[in-house]
Design a protein around this motif. Sequence first.
Motif, short mmCIF file in Angstrom:
data_model
loop_
_atom_site.label_atom_id
_atom_site.label_comp_id
_atom_site.label_asym_id
_atom_site.label_seq_id
_atom_site.Cartn_x
_atom_site.Cartn_y
_atom_site.Cartn_z
N LYS A 159 0.83 -1.21 0.00
CA LYS A 159 0.00 0.00 0.00
C LYS A 159 0.86 1.26 0.00
N TYR A 160 1.99 1.18 0.71
CA TYR A 160 2.87 2.33 0.84
C TYR A 160 3.95 2.39 -0.25
N GLY A 161 3.94 1.40 -1.15
CA GLY A 161 4.87 1.42 -2.27
C GLY A 161 6.30 1.07 -1.92
N VAL A 162 6.49 0.30 -0.83
CA VAL A 162 7.85 -0.01 -0.38
C VAL A 162 8.19 -1.50 -0.49
N TRP A 163 7.35 -2.27 -1.15
CA TRP A 163 7.67 -3.67 -1.42
C TRP A 163 8.14 -3.72 -2.86
N GLY A 164 9.40 -4.05 -3.06
CA GLY A 164 9.91 -4.01 -4.42
C GLY A 164 11.17 -4.84 -4.60
N LEU A 165 11.70 -4.77 -5.80
CA LEU A 165 12.89 -5.52 -6.16
C LEU A 165 14.12 -4.92 -5.51
N LYS A 166 14.89 -5.77 -4.84
CA LYS A 166 16.13 -5.34 -4.18
C LYS A 166 17.28 -6.14 -4.77
N LYS A 167 18.46 -5.56 -4.66
CA LYS A 167 19.68 -6.25 -5.08
C LYS A 167 20.65 -6.25 -3.92
N PHE A 168 21.21 -7.41 -3.61
CA PHE A 168 22.17 -7.53 -2.53
C PHE A 168 23.15 -8.64 -2.87
N MET A 169 24.42 -8.29 -2.90
CA MET A 169 25.49 -9.24 -3.19
C MET A 169 25.24 -10.02 -4.48
N GLY A 170 24.81 -9.30 -5.51
CA GLY A 170 24.59 -9.91 -6.80
C GLY A 170 23.30 -10.69 -6.94
N ARG A 171 22.48 -10.69 -5.90
CA ARG A 171 21.23 -11.44 -5.92
C ARG A 171 20.06 -10.47 -5.96
N GLU A 172 19.03 -10.81 -6.72
CA GLU A 172 17.82 -9.98 -6.78
C GLU A 172 16.69 -10.71 -6.08
N PHE A 173 15.88 -9.97 -5.32
CA PHE A 173 14.76 -10.55 -4.59
C PHE A 173 13.78 -9.46 -4.22
N MET A 174 12.57 -9.84 -3.87
CA MET A 174 11.55 -8.89 -3.43
C MET A 174 11.70 -8.67 -1.93
N GLY A 175 11.54 -7.43 -1.51
CA GLY A 175 11.65 -7.13 -0.09
C GLY A 175 11.27 -5.70 0.20
N ILE A 176 11.45 -5.31 1.45
CA ILE A 176 11.13 -3.96 1.92
C ILE A 176 12.21 -3.00 1.45
N LEU A 177 11.77 -1.89 0.87
CA LEU A 177 12.68 -0.80 0.51
C LEU A 177 12.63 0.19 1.68
N ARG A 178 13.73 0.32 2.39
CA ARG A 178 13.79 1.11 3.63
C ARG A 178 13.32 2.55 3.37
N THR A 179 12.19 2.90 3.97
CA THR A 179 11.55 4.19 3.72
C THR A 179 10.79 4.63 4.96
N SER A 180 10.72 5.94 5.21
CA SER A 180 9.96 6.47 6.34
C SER A 180 8.90 7.45 5.83
N PHE A 181 7.75 7.41 6.49
CA PHE A 181 6.61 8.26 6.15
C PHE A 181 6.22 9.09 7.36
N PHE A 182 6.01 10.38 7.15
CA PHE A 182 5.66 11.31 8.22
C PHE A 182 4.18 11.67 8.08
N VAL A 183 3.40 11.36 9.11
CA VAL A 183 1.96 11.58 9.09
C VAL A 183 1.63 12.56 10.21
N ASP A 184 0.87 13.61 9.88
CA ASP A 184 0.53 14.60 10.91
C ASP A 184 -0.65 14.13 11.77
N LYS A 185 -1.01 14.93 12.74
CA LYS A 185 -2.07 14.56 13.69
C LYS A 185 -3.42 14.38 13.01
N ASN A 186 -3.59 14.95 11.83
CA ASN A 186 -4.85 14.80 11.10
C ASN A 186 -4.86 13.55 10.22
#
Length: 157
Positions: A103-130
Motif C-alpha cells: 500500500k505504501y509502495g515499499v515492497w519491491g525488487l532489491k539487489k544484494f550481493m549480486g542477488r535480486e529478490f523482493m523485499g522492503i525498501l527502507r523508507t519512512s513516512f511522516f503523518v501529521d495529527k490529522n
Amino acid sequence: MTFPAIGKLAPAFTLQNQAGENVSLKDFKGKKNVVIYFYPKASTPGCTTQACGIRDTKTELANLDTVVLGISPDNPKKLQKFIDKYDLNFDLLADEDHAVAEKYGVWGLKKFMGREFMGILRTSFFVDKNGCLRYIMSKVNTKTHDQEVIAYIKEHF
C-alpha cells in the motif's frame, strides 16, 4: 510501485505489534504525529542501528508529539525478541504478507550481493495529527535516521 500522495490521508492499516495487539494508524489521529518506518528484517545490523537510534531519541520524539512505528515482514514473536534483545521502547508491527508495505509502495525488487529478490525498501513516512501524509524519506541512512527524523519534525510540524 508508487508511494501514496503527499497531502492526502495516509493509507489506513491495522497490524499486530510485538505483543500480538492490534495497532491502527487511526489510533493516533487527533493525538500524535506518526513516523512510520519500514525496515527489511529485525536483528540485522542496519535495522538494529536504525531501531536503537529511535530508542535513544524516544523522549525527544515524545516531546514533539510524535510516535514511531516500525514495520517489517517479521512475525510478532520475532519482533518481541528484537525488542527484548535491544531494549527497544516503541511498537514494531508485523506485516507478514507485506500488504501494508505494498500500500505504501515499499515492497519491491532489491539487489544484494549480486542477488535480486523482493523485499522492503527502507523508507519512512511522516503523518501529521490529522492523518495526512506530509513527507516521505526514501533515502534513509540507518546511522542518522533518528536525527534526520527529529530535524524534519522540528522544522515542518
